[in-house]
Design an enzyme around this catalytic site. Sequence first.
Site, PDB file in Angstrom:
ATOM      1  N   ARG A 188      39.561  41.848  40.422  1.00 39.50           N
ATOM      2  CA  ARG A 188      40.885  41.330  40.165  1.00 39.50           C
ATOM      3  C   ARG A 188      40.839  41.068  38.722  1.00 39.50           C
ATOM      4  O   ARG A 188      40.051  40.832  38.220  1.00 39.50           O
ATOM      5  CB  ARG A 188      41.148  40.373  41.225  1.00 39.50           C
ATOM      6  CG  ARG A 188      40.534  39.087  41.009  1.00 39.50           C
ATOM      7  CD  ARG A 188      41.051  37.816  41.835  1.00 39.50           C
ATOM      8  NE  ARG A 188      42.136  37.268  41.166  1.00 39.50           N
ATOM      9  CZ  ARG A 188      42.306  36.301  40.269  1.00 39.50           C
ATOM     10  NH1 ARG A 188      40.841  35.830  39.919  1.00 39.50           N
ATOM     11  NH2 ARG A 188      43.149  35.710  39.869  1.00 39.50           N
ATOM     12  N   PRO A 189      42.093  41.533  38.138  1.00 41.84           N
ATOM     13  CA  PRO A 189      42.274  41.110  36.771  1.00 41.84           C
ATOM     14  C   PRO A 189      42.362  39.596  36.413  1.00 41.84           C
ATOM     15  O   PRO A 189      42.831  39.052  37.438  1.00 41.84           O
ATOM     16  CB  PRO A 189      43.555  42.078  36.352  1.00 41.84           C
ATOM     17  CG  PRO A 189      44.411  42.103  37.735  1.00 41.84           C
ATOM     18  CD  PRO A 189      43.299  42.216  38.947  1.00 41.84           C
ATOM     19  N   ASP A 205      40.998  16.018  36.143  1.00 39.46           N
ATOM     20  CA  ASP A 205      42.288  15.336  36.529  1.00 39.46           C
ATOM     21  C   ASP A 205      42.510  14.782  38.072  1.00 39.46           C
ATOM     22  O   ASP A 205      43.529  14.738  38.312  1.00 39.46           O
ATOM     23  CB  ASP A 205      43.659  16.245  35.943  1.00 39.46           C
ATOM     24  CG  ASP A 205      43.801  17.533  36.555  1.00 39.46           C
ATOM     25  OD1 ASP A 205      42.634  18.051  37.101  1.00 39.46           O
ATOM     26  OD2 ASP A 205      44.736  18.021  36.477  1.00 39.46           O
ATOM     27  N   SER A 240      42.947  19.203  32.675  1.00 37.57           N
ATOM     28  CA  SER A 240      42.296  19.330  33.946  1.00 37.57           C
ATOM     29  C   SER A 240      40.807  19.649  33.746  1.00 37.57           C
ATOM     30  O   SER A 240      40.127  18.632  33.098  1.00 37.57           O
ATOM     31  CB  SER A 240      42.721  20.764  34.869  1.00 37.57           C
ATOM     32  OG  SER A 240      42.032  20.555  36.302  1.00 37.57           O
TER      33      SER A 240
END
Length: 545
Positions: A499-500, A279, A65
């Site tokens: 957030r992790p 991509d 990507s």
Amino acid sequence: MAQYEEVSQKSVLHPKPKGLTLQYGTAGFRTIAKHLDHVMFRMGMLATLRSRKTKSTIGVMVTASHNPEEDNGVKLIDPMGEMVTPDWEVYATQLANAEQEALCTVLNDIVEKEAINMSETASVFVGRDTRPSSESLSQAVLDGVCCLGGQSLDYGLLTTPQLHYMVRCRNTHGRYGTDTLQGYYQKLSQAFIELTKNARKDTDNQKRLLVDGANGIGALKVTELEACLQSELQVTLFNDGSSGKLNYLCGADYVKVHQKPPEGMGMGAGERCCSFDGDADRIVYYYNDPDRRFHLLDGDKIATLISTYLKELLTQAGLNLQIAVVQTAYANGSSTRYLEDIMKVTVCCTKTGVKHLHHAAQEFDIGVYFEANGHGTVLFSKKAEEHIQQLAKNPNVSDEQKHAAKLLENTINLINQATGDAISDMLVIEAVLAIRGMTVQEWDRIYTDLPNRQLKVKVADRRVIDTTDAERRAVTPTGLQDAIDALVKKYAKARAFVRPSGTEDVVRVYAEADTQESADNLAHEVSLAVYRLAGGVGEEPKLLK
């Protein structure tokens, strides 16, 4: 284990580097290309097992990507063109990490646990992007399929969404479309041409679009598509791969992160531009105003444009179908307020990650989802598609209703419902702007983004952070959410969450507020709270200069 004799022999040709451990995540496997040959061979085998289990064709896409050119990766595609199920992500990780002597045992464990009939036929579609390493790595996938007696179809160079589309077409026996590149181009171009017949303005200027192909597969494929569009869209292509390096200083991720145009793109004031990623499963739009200020229209703006267009058509058609926009915590607060308060569209928030968004969107008659990074699509339930088709054929309804139903029908055909698709999304956006007679500046003015800032904090162990409420509130460590709440109260129109990371020991911080200075200060203060309460490592976070 006699049935795995060939596996033992062939796997020696695709040796696993000793001690290398990889994790199959939302994006599949991704790492430096030279470490992936054994993974590709094994994913070819796993796709063959998955095909036998589901009695369907499975896809294997070789791509990394938006990662740098020297990386590569692989992801598996399930029968309806969706991502492979979480259970099989676990198998993928186990198989990739098995040492040579344990490989046949791990394979056999999967076969037994899933009760797979090894005499079933197996069918695997394989595609690859334009990275220098992709051809040899896709050959390793094909070797893996062959090793377990599967049938393969090698499409060669494809965008990731095109392979998702091919898999869905094959498993719906042609009902969704024809599983060839020509079939893909014909379906999309015919729908686009039908839609743009309804354009309010059709000057060549309105039809011109500048496209940054990220020096990747999307550049190649948009050129092939353009021949089918009968000049209804005039694409000027930059970063077409002829000289530049894949994703280097270009592409959707670069533009989104750096908030500036890609290198090598000559854009005049007010010109409508977009960037694909490597991509071609992400897209963002942008333009420069007369003062040379850069304006980004990201996934939030795209979701808003498409969902409001669909809602208006449903109203004109008199169809009682529920439309919803699925967002993550990263969606700008202004977009959420605009959709809920002004357009009266249902907004649902879910955890970060395409698979969560896709799953949540399936709960509605029409589910629109886009991550802020520009990856997204629209899902139509079987009920919604049937209602729209019936209305389009009904002789007893008004011209306005029939016209709206026809527009909806063609819009469905233009959207790749299997996954986010930069080429399909580009055509949908261009059609909506043409039908509405809307400039990119008018689209941008639908709402004004709140200033925001994203930061990350290195920690000893990301697992100390646990979240709830679609990742908008921290449950652990104790006291962190209270600290965030207190900091947010200091600023106007503010919110923040942490957030992790899914892949590394960092905690991601997001903050927004009424001014950029306030957003920067809030993000910094929340970063400090994370550093102090969640085991930060290295230097304390510094305020951005």
